[in-house]
Design an enzyme around this catalytic site. Structure first.
Site, PDB file in Angstrom:
ATOM      1  N   SER A  51       6.189   3.200  -6.308  1.00  0.00           N
ATOM      2  CA  SER A  51       5.933   4.508  -5.712  1.00  0.00           C
ATOM      3  C   SER A  51       6.712   5.552  -6.515  1.00  0.00           C
ATOM      4  O   SER A  51       7.929   5.453  -6.643  1.00  0.00           O
ATOM      5  CB  SER A  51       6.394   4.476  -4.259  1.00  0.00           C
ATOM      6  OG  SER A  51       6.240   5.736  -3.660  1.00  0.00           O
ATOM      7  N   LYS A  58       1.673   4.379  -7.501  1.00  0.00           N
ATOM      8  CA  LYS A  58       1.398   5.289  -6.363  1.00  0.00           C
ATOM      9  C   LYS A  58       2.120   6.593  -6.628  1.00  0.00           C
ATOM     10  O   LYS A  58       3.322   6.597  -6.905  1.00  0.00           O
ATOM     11  CB  LYS A  58       1.891   4.615  -5.085  1.00  0.00           C
ATOM     12  CG  LYS A  58       2.175   5.537  -3.911  1.00  0.00           C
ATOM     13  CD  LYS A  58       2.338   4.733  -2.629  1.00  0.00           C
ATOM     14  CE  LYS A  58       3.382   5.312  -1.702  1.00  0.00           C
ATOM     15  NZ  LYS A  58       3.576   4.493  -0.489  1.00  0.00           N
ATOM     16  N   LEU A  59       1.369   7.683  -6.571  1.00  0.00           N
ATOM     17  CA  LEU A  59       1.966   9.003  -6.777  1.00  0.00           C
ATOM     18  C   LEU A  59       2.154   9.677  -5.434  1.00  0.00           C
ATOM     19  O   LEU A  59       1.221   9.753  -4.627  1.00  0.00           O
ATOM     20  CB  LEU A  59       1.063   9.890  -7.642  1.00  0.00           C
ATOM     21  CG  LEU A  59       0.668   9.371  -9.023  1.00  0.00           C
ATOM     22  CD1 LEU A  59      -0.182  10.426  -9.745  1.00  0.00           C
ATOM     23  CD2 LEU A  59       1.906   9.027  -9.847  1.00  0.00           C
ATOM     24  N   LYS A  60       3.337  10.192  -5.202  1.00  0.00           N
ATOM     25  CA  LYS A  60       3.566  11.011  -4.020  1.00  0.00           C
ATOM     26  C   LYS A  60       2.921  12.374  -4.280  1.00  0.00           C
ATOM     27  O   LYS A  60       3.076  12.927  -5.388  1.00  0.00           O
ATOM     28  CB  LYS A  60       5.065  11.161  -3.790  1.00  0.00           C
ATOM     29  CG  LYS A  60       5.730   9.875  -3.326  1.00  0.00           C
ATOM     30  CD  LYS A  60       5.271   9.518  -1.928  1.00  0.00           C
ATOM     31  CE  LYS A  60       6.097   8.415  -1.320  1.00  0.00           C
ATOM     32  NZ  LYS A  60       5.705   8.136   0.078  1.00  0.00           N
ATOM     33  N   ASP A  65      -0.003   9.181  -2.005  1.00  0.00           N
ATOM     34  CA  ASP A  65       0.582   9.175  -0.652  1.00  0.00           C
ATOM     35  C   ASP A  65       1.077  10.574  -0.332  1.00  0.00           C
ATOM     36  O   ASP A  65       1.939  11.117  -1.027  1.00  0.00           O
ATOM     37  CB  ASP A  65       1.747   8.179  -0.601  1.00  0.00           C
ATOM     38  CG  ASP A  65       2.330   8.029   0.800  1.00  0.00           C
ATOM     39  OD1 ASP A  65       1.832   8.673   1.745  1.00  0.00           O
ATOM     40  OD2 ASP A  65       3.295   7.239   0.939  1.00  0.00           O
ATOM     41  N   ASN A 104       2.237  11.531   2.875  1.00  0.00           N
ATOM     42  CA  ASN A 104       3.212  11.578   3.974  1.00  0.00           C
ATOM     43  C   ASN A 104       2.963  12.748   4.927  1.00  0.00           C
ATOM     44  O   ASN A 104       3.852  13.540   5.218  1.00  0.00           O
ATOM     45  CB  ASN A 104       4.654  11.627   3.447  1.00  0.00           C
ATOM     46  CG  ASN A 104       5.102  10.315   2.844  1.00  0.00           C
ATOM     47  OD1 ASN A 104       5.229  10.203   1.627  1.00  0.00           O
ATOM     48  ND2 ASN A 104       5.302   9.302   3.664  1.00  0.00           N
ATOM     49  N   GLU A 117      -3.088   7.758   1.007  1.00  0.00           N
ATOM     50  CA  GLU A 117      -2.278   7.291   2.125  1.00  0.00           C
ATOM     51  C   GLU A 117      -1.829   8.466   2.981  1.00  0.00           C
ATOM     52  O   GLU A 117      -1.303   9.459   2.458  1.00  0.00           O
ATOM     53  CB  GLU A 117      -1.075   6.557   1.520  1.00  0.00           C
ATOM     54  CG  GLU A 117      -0.193   5.823   2.490  1.00  0.00           C
ATOM     55  CD  GLU A 117       0.951   5.114   1.750  1.00  0.00           C
ATOM     56  OE1 GLU A 117       0.831   4.869   0.514  1.00  0.00           O
ATOM     57  OE2 GLU A 117       1.964   4.820   2.399  1.00  0.00           O
ATOM     58  N   ASP A 137      -0.449   4.923   7.119  1.00  0.00           N
ATOM     59  CA  ASP A 137       0.920   4.394   7.100  1.00  0.00           C
ATOM     60  C   ASP A 137       1.589   4.836   8.406  1.00  0.00           C
ATOM     61  O   ASP A 137       1.573   4.102   9.405  1.00  0.00           O
ATOM     62  CB  ASP A 137       1.643   4.939   5.850  1.00  0.00           C
ATOM     63  CG  ASP A 137       3.138   4.650   5.808  1.00  0.00           C
ATOM     64  OD1 ASP A 137       3.670   4.067   6.761  1.00  0.00           O
ATOM     65  OD2 ASP A 137       3.808   5.025   4.812  1.00  0.00           O
ATOM     66  N   LYS A 183       4.257  -1.831   7.382  1.00  0.00           N
ATOM     67  CA  LYS A 183       5.718  -1.740   7.255  1.00  0.00           C
ATOM     68  C   LYS A 183       6.324  -2.324   8.518  1.00  0.00           C
ATOM     69  O   LYS A 183       6.155  -1.761   9.605  1.00  0.00           O
ATOM     70  CB  LYS A 183       6.158  -0.282   7.124  1.00  0.00           C
ATOM     71  CG  LYS A 183       5.963   0.337   5.767  1.00  0.00           C
ATOM     72  CD  LYS A 183       6.507   1.753   5.766  1.00  0.00           C
ATOM     73  CE  LYS A 183       6.157   2.443   4.453  1.00  0.00           C
ATOM     74  NZ  LYS A 183       6.290   3.906   4.573  1.00  0.00           N
ATOM     75  N   GLY A 193       7.050   0.075   1.645  1.00  0.00           N
ATOM     76  CA  GLY A 193       8.486  -0.046   1.378  1.00  0.00           C
ATOM     77  C   GLY A 193       9.238   1.130   1.960  1.00  0.00           C
ATOM     78  O   GLY A 193       8.673   2.213   2.135  1.00  0.00           O
TER      79      GLY A 193
HETATM   80  O1  SMG Z   1      10.395   1.254  -1.006  1.00  0.00           O
HETATM   81  O2  SMG Z   1       9.382   1.603  -2.893  1.00  0.00           O
HETATM   82  C1  SMG Z   1       9.738   1.954  -1.779  1.00  0.00           C
HETATM   83  C2  SMG Z   1       9.321   3.326  -1.314  1.00  0.00           C
HETATM   84  C3  SMG Z   1       7.859   3.376  -1.057  1.00  0.00           C
HETATM   85  O3  SMG Z   1       6.806   5.494  -0.982  1.00  0.00           O
HETATM   86  C4  SMG Z   1       7.431   4.661  -0.378  1.00  0.00           C
HETATM   87  N1  SMG Z   1       7.758   4.794   0.917  1.00  0.00           N
HETATM   88  O4  SMG Z   1       5.572   6.714   2.946  1.00  0.00           O
HETATM   89  O5  SMG Z   1       5.254   4.903   1.952  1.00  0.00           O
HETATM   90  C5  SMG Z   1       5.993   5.831   2.227  1.00  0.00           C
HETATM   91  C6  SMG Z   1       7.397   5.945   1.704  1.00  0.00           C
HETATM   92  C7  SMG Z   1       8.371   6.100   2.838  1.00  0.00           C
HETATM   93  C8  SMG Z   1       9.799   6.183   2.455  1.00  0.00           C
HETATM   94  S1  SMG Z   1      10.156   7.598   1.589  1.00  0.00           S
HETATM   95  C9  SMG Z   1      11.823   7.813   1.598  1.00  0.00           C
HETATM   96 MG    MG Z   2       3.518   6.085   2.935  1.00  0.00          MG
END
Ligand code: SMG
Ligand code: MG
Length: 371
Positions: A136, A162-164, A190, A192, A215, A240, A264, A292
């Protein structure tokens, strides 16, 4: 069962991790150690320092464990009925707080599996010995910085990127990564919860880039919005934050709000419920992957075991330890041909380095279970 130790550790991240809700530079982790008569078990609570990913936060989780969950453990221990499934059922009285519950239940599950000599993978139903690892990638200050980061991860062997994303950082970074690394790269995004349904046309601009999925574009409680969005874009919608239980997964699938699910364990209250999410999705033909929460090696061990179940058909955010930390508290998880090995020893199959744990501990608290 002698008692529980709550231990807080501070672990700096190797690089800041920026998402649409904030920037993490270090993990403030709550570990639960369940001390039995002949063995001990560990659970990692994945709540963050602030309630920005979900409503939980790490101080609150510790308070919930000591004040509301511990009495349930004690009551079952006193009547000689303490098992993980019974405790999980008893914790149902306490509303919410899945990450606190998951931390506690995982410690007790690890304890009982270590006592019986069973690995997490064998207990959960793992069918693989290694799992493919994705990574990520946070929001960056510029496109060149993003391309450098992705290049580095690709060189290490990660099989999926995966790109935020967030408004203002979506189509351009995706286009740049696609152009640079080609159509074969497994790529997903993703958000969020950073968008609303009014952004559907902007999100449809991601359609030409053949993403595996988008996501959680919309708020956690907006299942109907996700269903409507799914009808307006070609990229598959993956939930998610919205998936808080197996029932929530069944509802989201029935509504057409999701066609892939990020599992998760912390978000759904532990590994037993995570396995139920997996099963509901499998029964509906919906693929899942393991999310994660920047876990240490303890949480990662359990996640990697879960990711070895049959319906985990997409690479997860189960990266190697060095993607997060210069030094992990367990033997580090490493990439081998883009895969991470599922531990085979009893319980989590890994143990923390107690000397190092001592160095990074910021607080400990002993909670006796039986007098
Ligand atoms: O554990 O590699 C990891 C992080 C993966 O992007 C990740 N997690 O929304 O999926 C999600 C985020 C939540 C945690 S961000 C601090
Ligand atoms: Mg997520």
């Amino acid at each position: 069962m002698r008692g529980l130790e709550l231990r807080r550790i501070a672990m700096p991240l190797v690089s800041p991790f920026r998402t649409s809700f904030g920037t993490e530079t270090a993990r403030d982790v709550l570990l639960v150690r369940a001390a039995g008569e002949t063995a001990e078990g560990w659970g990692e609570c994945v709540a963050m320092a602030e309630p920005l990913y979900s409503s939980e936060h790490v101080d609150g989780a510790a308070e919930v464990i000591r004040r509301f969950l511990l009495p349930e453990v004690t009551a079952l221990a006193k009547s000689g009925e303490l098992t993980v499934p019974r405790l999980e059922a008893a914790l149902g009285r306490i509303k919410g707080h899945p990450m606190a519950k998951a931390g506690l239940l995982t410690a007790l599950l690890d304890l009982s599996l270590r006592e019986s000599g069973t690995s997490f993978g064998a207990y959960l139903g793992a069918v693989k010995t290694t799992v493919p690892a994705g990574v990520s990638v946070g929001i960056m200050s510029s496109i060149p910085a993003l391309l450098d980061a992705v290049d580095g991860y690709r060189a290490q062997g990660y099989v999926r990127i995966k790109l935020k994303i967030e408004p203002g950082w979506d189509v351009e970074p995706v286009r740049a990564v696609r152009e640079r690394f080609g159509d074969d790269l497994l790529l997903q995004v993703d958000a969020n919860t950073a968008y609303t349904l009014a952004d559907a046309r902007q999100l449809a601009r991601l359609d030409p880039f053949d993403l595996l999925l988008i996501e959680q574009p919309l708020p956690e409680d907006d299942l109907r919005g996700h269903a409507a969005l799914a009808r307006q874009i070609r990229t598959p919608v993956c939930l998610d934050e919205s998936i808080t239980s197996a029932r929530a997964a069944a509802d989201a699938i029935a509504l057409g709000a999701t066609s892939v699910i990020n599992v998760k364990p912390g978000r759904v209250g532990g590994y037993l419920e995570a396995r139920r999410v997996h099963d509901v999705c499998a029964a509906n033909g919906v693929p899942v992957w393991c999310g994660g929460m920047l876990e240490t090696g303890l949480g990662r061990a359990a996640n990697v075991a879960l990711a070895a179940l049959p319906n985990f058909t997409l690479p997860g955010d189960t990266s190697a330890s060095d993607r997060y930390f210069a030094r992990d508290i367990t033997k580090p998880f490493v990439l081998d041909g883009g895969h991470v090995a599922v531990p085979t020893g009893p319980g989590l199959g890994v143990t923390p380095d107690l000397d190092y744990l001592g160095e990074i501990t910021t607080a400990t608290e002993w909670l006796p279970v039986l007098p």
